[in-house]
Design a protein around this motif. Structure first.
Motif, PDB file in Angstrom:
ATOM      1  N   TYR A 171      -2.489   2.779  -9.486  1.00  0.00           N
ATOM      2  CA  TYR A 171      -1.838   1.738  -8.681  1.00  0.00           C
ATOM      3  C   TYR A 171      -2.831   1.101  -7.717  1.00  0.00           C
ATOM      4  N   TYR A 172      -3.598   1.942  -7.038  1.00  0.00           N
ATOM      5  CA  TYR A 172      -4.540   1.404  -6.052  1.00  0.00           C
ATOM      6  C   TYR A 172      -5.716   0.695  -6.705  1.00  0.00           C
ATOM      7  N   LEU A 217      -3.841  -2.758  -7.860  1.00  0.00           N
ATOM      8  CA  LEU A 217      -3.279  -3.613  -6.819  1.00  0.00           C
ATOM      9  C   LEU A 217      -4.189  -4.767  -6.401  1.00  0.00           C
ATOM     10  N   PRO A 218      -5.504  -4.514  -6.175  1.00  0.00           N
ATOM     11  CA  PRO A 218      -6.372  -5.629  -5.751  1.00  0.00           C
ATOM     12  C   PRO A 218      -6.355  -6.802  -6.725  1.00  0.00           C
ATOM     13  N   TRP A 223       4.007   5.741  -2.615  1.00  0.00           N
ATOM     14  CA  TRP A 223       4.485   6.931  -1.899  1.00  0.00           C
ATOM     15  C   TRP A 223       6.002   6.939  -1.860  1.00  0.00           C
ATOM     16  N   TYR A 258      -3.083   6.913  -8.710  1.00  0.00           N
ATOM     17  CA  TYR A 258      -4.402   6.357  -8.395  1.00  0.00           C
ATOM     18  C   TYR A 258      -4.606   5.016  -9.072  1.00  0.00           C
ATOM     19  N   PRO A 308       5.244   5.968  -9.030  1.00  0.00           N
ATOM     20  CA  PRO A 308       4.085   5.046  -9.118  1.00  0.00           C
ATOM     21  C   PRO A 308       4.073   4.079 -10.294  1.00  0.00           C
ATOM     22  N   LEU A 311       0.819  -1.212   0.000  1.00  0.00           N
ATOM     23  CA  LEU A 311       0.000   0.000   0.000  1.00  0.00           C
ATOM     24  C   LEU A 311       0.853   1.262   0.000  1.00  0.00           C
TER      25      LEU A 311
END
Lengths: 353, 420
Positions: A166-167, A170-171, A33, A164, A37, A29
């Motif tokens: 990435y998130y 990721l799932p 950062w 964004y 990215p 997660l």
């Protein structure tokens, strides 16, 4: 007395496992950062790809040197689906994984008749066929130009910022990793390890060895496809590089570097390679006339170093050290294949956990 | 197996370490100020070592640096920013590499503009990044008309030349001079495909015919064009039109001479030629060949002056790509100066419709409709060696094609600028 110690160890390892999983998730997660990215997304995609390969290489003892076929085909499939239908990207990626699995069936049926170097050669040959097909079929793949401008659709959300995306991506990779973990820790996975260790004995015990091999090959291809599709969507681009044999080679290096047959080692291997390549490419290190091969040269040196010094790979070596200190397991060199044997991994005295 | 999870904690340290060497470049990006990041960054993406490195490559970077120096010298104290950087990336002529490099250049190196980018497929990838990041891209060395056609966008400008201009110049003149039957060989990627189409159209419009065509793999790593060349005589063409460029063109012409196609009645016409190609082949290998050139260093005194400065820096004479890179960088900086900011939309607004006359852009204009930068171009002929007076003195300019005739008219453009 011994039983008590083992029970205690069991409880401890469960705690450790929880901490490890939570820690891993936390890192996943926090990644965008800490680093650029798009590179974080690359690490995640390659990690899933390397884990998928490890299912074959580490747990079934089959070295596929043609996994770029599945990664690349999925990249094109995800791109085509996203461009032509405008479907949300998870649908495109899932569709791509399906396409990779379908492609894997005939290849697996033919390839599992051979083992060792011959298996590697057969898979390589099929992958090269896919490469030339992709190059020639330019109305679908764009040939040398590649498939450009793949959209990142998700119900009207703007995912053009890689941070964004990435998130959002990721799932999908985590689901892929979860599937791999489930496969390894299922009775099915146990049989695979048995096949790796002694195919003849597994057959004599009544397991249809070839069918198991085909199944794990297709599962591995599906996960590779999931990773490849994600990669293509993330880059907005699918190119011939994705189906080229060097891609197959890169993922093998990642898996070996991390530690064959350790599953999570592949994640470390992928992170290491992607980071090193990125670092070399952006640091402006000039190696004179070798400039162009700079990243390859440095990853190559790391690879040679790891193979010579830590034959279990990064993860495998650490796991071994920790285990041997706790249990006093003698430091035995792993088998030729570089994988620790079943006996070493699962000592006969170990309790069921 | 599960026990392998146990030592995870120790490896967390490894991962954090890995993460650390990537440098803290994360987090959502933010916009700002008059001059973003207090500096103007010009990025050059091109082929640093491969087949297109001679025609643009490292010397194109030098040209851009020259522009930066000249800009600083000219504006000394009133310069909009004294902090101007030039960054470079090698795309190896691969579109996926160009795609990643462009994204990184805009994001990480804070490039305000990307210049050059030979290889049309790579250029298209960079153009899509320019649109996504809302940062400028001046294409100089890629030729595809798609950049100002179907794939045009607000932030992409096309300098120097394109396939329409080449076909219109060379295809038309050579056909009208009597070579009616053409055999076209082209590299199989965006540039070659586009060249093949543009030439076919120009040839047919001027009364000629394409009797055969054959593509070659790109990049042609073996450098072997025998299968393309040996099939040509069977179709009985008057002329073999090659659409290859850079190092590939050099190989192809060598083989054309080896196979003695000229003696079999097949002339040679070259779709795209840079002066660096003539230099590698020697003028005699190409003597008499007509081609369209976007700029020639020995055309007049103004060009020669700049070429002399370029030679001081690099030791060789400039190709039109080198001059184009200088001119593009300079005109971008002037636009930033005029706009008082490097904010992309303001700079684009300043550039659109601007009429420019410099040593590269003669009667130049940046068309607002499709971002094609038009200017006078030249029909040139390769001199025989006996006429060559100094190094790189290889071309005789036959005619000047005026800016408004040289490029695809706006009325024929498929560009829909509003929609990006």
């Amino acid at each position: 007395m011994t039983a008590l110690v083992f029970r205690k160890l069991g409880a401890m390892s469960r705690l450790w496992r929880l901490v490890a999983v939570l820690g891993g998730l936390l890192i996943a997660l926090a990644l965008p950062w800490l680093i650029y990215p798009p590179v974080a997304m690359d690490i995640v995609a390659w990690a899933l790809f390397a884990v998928a390969l490890d299912l074959l290489l580490g747990f079934t003892g089959l070295l596929s040197f043609g996994h770029a076929a599945f990664w690349g085909t999925a990249a094109y499939a995800a791109g085509t689906i996203a461009i032509k239908t405008g479907a949300p990207f998870p649908v495109a990626v899932a569709g791509a994984a399906l396409v990779a699995m379908v492609l894997a069936v005939p290849i697996a049926l033919l390839a599992v008749r051979r083992t060792g170097i011959y298996f590697a050669m057969v898979t390589l040959a099929f992958a090269q066929m896919v490469y030339y097909l992709a190059n020639q079929w330019s109305s679908l793949t764009g040939g040398e130009n590649g498939l450009q401008g793949i959209p990142k659709n998700l119900f009207g959300l703007d995912l053009s910022d890689p941070f964004y995306f990435y998130y959002a991506g990721l799932p999908i990779a985590l689901i892929g990793l979860l599937i791999a973990w489930r496969v390894v820790h299922s009775p099915f996975g146990r049989v695979l390890v048995a096949i790796r260790e002694n195919p003849a004995r597994s057959r004599s015990l009544g397991f249809p060895v070839d069918r198991y091999k085909v199944m794990i090959f297709v599962i591995s291809a599906g996960l590779s496809g999931l990773a490849g599709g994600l990669y293509a969507i993330s880059h907005g681009f699918a190119s011939l590089q994705e189906v080229y044999w060097t891609t197959s080679g890169k993922v093998v290096i990642m898996t070996v570097l991390g530690g064959i047959g350790t599953l999570w080692g592949s994640v470390i291997g992928a992170a290491l390679i992607v980071q090193v390549e990125d670092y070399v490419a952006t640091s402006g290190i000039h190696l004179g006339p070798l400039n162009i091969t700079g990243p390859g040269l440095i990853t190559g040196l790391i690879f040679v170093g790891v193979v010579l010094l830590f034959r279990r790979g990064v993860w495998g070596t650490i796991a071994h050290l920790v285990r041997s200190r706790r249990r006093g397991v003698p430091d035995v060199e792993p088998h030729l294949s570089g994988t620790p044997s079943v006996a070493e991994r699962e000592p006969a005295v170990a309790p069921k956990s | 197996m599960r026990r392998n999870l146990i030592p995870a904690i120790s490896t967390l340290a490894v991962v954090s370490l890995l993460a650390a060497c990537g440098g803290g470049a994360g987090g959502p990006s933010s916009g700002g100020g008059k001059i973003s990041d207090d500096k103007i960054v010009l990025g050059v993406i091109n082929d640093q070592t491969g087949i297109y490195s001679a025609l643009s490559g490292p010397n194109a970077v030098e040209a851009v640096k020259m522009a930066v120096e000249d800009f600083k010298a000219k504006h000394a104290d009133d310069a909009v920013s004294k902090n101007i950087e030039v960054v470079v990336a090698d795309h190896q002529n691969k579109p996926e590499v160009a795609n990643t490099k462009a994204q990184e250049m805009y994001d990480r190196q804070k490039a305000d503009i990307i210049l050059d980018v030979p290889t049309s497929s790579a250029a298209l990838a960079v153009a899509s990044q320019a649109l996504a990041k809302k940062k400028l891209y001046f294409n100089i060395t890629a030729a595809t008309t798609a950049l100002t056609g179907d794939k045009c966008n607000k932030y992409t400008f096309h300098y120097a030349y394109d396939t329409y201009m080449l076909a219109n110049g060379t295809g038309t003149t050579v056909t009208e001079a009597g070579a009616k039957n053409w055999y076209i060989v082209y590299p199989d990627y965006a540039f070659g495909q586009d060249m093949e189409k543009s030439f076919t159209k120009a040839i047919e419009t001027s009364g000629g015919k394409v009797v055969g065509k054959k593509s070659s793999e790109f990049p042609n790593t073996s450098g072997d064009f025998s299968s393309q060349l040996l099939q040509a005589p069977a179709a009985h063409p008057d002329v073999l039109g090659t659409m290859h460029a850079g190092g590939e063109l050099v190989n192809l012409v060598k083989q054309y001479n080896q196979f003695k196609l000229k003696d079999k009645g097949v002339g040679l016409s070259v779709g795209l030629m840079f002066i660096t190609d003539i230099h590698s082949l020697g003028p005699d290998a190409l003597a008499g060949t007509r081609f369209t050139d976007a700029w020639y260093w020995n055309f007049d005194q103004q060009n020669r002056d700049w070429a002399d400065k370029f030679k001081e820096k690099t030791g060789s004479r400039p190709s039109f790509a080198h001059a184009g890179n200088y001119s593009a960088a300079m005109n971008y900086l002037e636009a930033v100066q005029a706009a008082g900011t490097d904010e992309s939309d303001a700079v684009v607004k300043n550039l659109e419709g601007k009429e420019i006359n410099d040593f590269f852009l003669r009667n130049g204009k940046i068309r607002a409709e499709d971002h094609r930068v038009i200017h006078d171009v030249y029909l040139a002929e390769v001199k025989p060696k006996s006429d060559v007076k100094e190094d790189y003195d290889y071309e005789k300019i036959v005619t000047t094609i005026p800016a408004d005739k040289a490029f695809k008219p706006v009325s024929e453009s498929t560009c829909k600028m509003g929609q990006g």
